[in-house]
Design an enzyme around this catalytic site. Structure first.
Site, PDB file in Angstrom:
ATOM      1  N   VAL A  38       0.878  -1.174   0.000  1.00 13.17           N
ATOM      2  CA  VAL A  38       0.000   0.000   0.000  1.00 13.17           C
ATOM      3  C   VAL A  38       0.914   1.222   0.000  1.00 13.17           C
ATOM      4  CG1 VAL A  38      -1.841   1.234   1.176  1.00 13.17           C
ATOM      5  CG2 VAL A  38      -1.814  -1.262   1.225  1.00 13.17           C
ATOM      6  N   HIS A  39       1.225   1.702  -1.213  1.00 13.07           N
ATOM      7  CA  HIS A  39       2.156   2.818  -1.353  1.00 13.07           C
ATOM      8  C   HIS A  39       1.406   4.138  -1.528  1.00 13.07           C
ATOM      9  CE1 HIS A  39       1.688   2.490  -5.795  1.00 13.07           C
ATOM     10  NE2 HIS A  39       1.542   1.210  -5.493  1.00 13.07           N
ATOM     11  N   ALA A  40       2.127   5.221  -1.721  1.00 10.66           N
ATOM     12  CA  ALA A  40       1.572   6.581  -1.656  1.00 10.66           C
ATOM     13  C   ALA A  40       0.417   6.849  -2.614  1.00 10.66           C
ATOM     14  CB  ALA A  40       2.679   7.605  -1.868  1.00 10.66           C
TER      15      ALA A  40
END
Length: 89
Positions: free
Chosen positions: A14-16
């Site tokens: 779950v990245h930016a």
């Protein structure tokens, strides 16, 4: 209260970018919406809170919602997770 479990399929976790999309969706609802990972809980309406969880590839997490529009909120968040290819369709 509604809760739904998910497993991350994106190798970046779950990245930016997808986290910011989720936060924007969550902010459209009045319900209290939380994301839970390994006994840590964050407000899904806070990008800093979501990013602080550091949810990696292959891990499970839960989204909970409580309020007048909880059903709609969780449905749209689930669709967003699928669209962003964070979880399986």
């Amino acid at each position: 209260m509604i809760e739904k479990n998910f497993n991350v399929i994106d190798e970046a976790g779950v990245h930016a970018r997808p986290a910011s999309v989720l936060v924007n969706v969550a902010n459209d609802y009045k319900s209290e919406i939380k994301i839970i990972y390994k006994e840590k809980t964050a407000n899904l309406k806070s990008i800093l809170g979501v990013m602080a969880l550091g949810i990696p590839f292959g891990e499970g997490f839960t989204i909970t919602a409580e309020g007048t529009d909880e059903v709609e909120a969780v449905k749209e968040l689930e669709e967003t997770l699928k669209t962003e290819r964070l979880v399986n369709a």
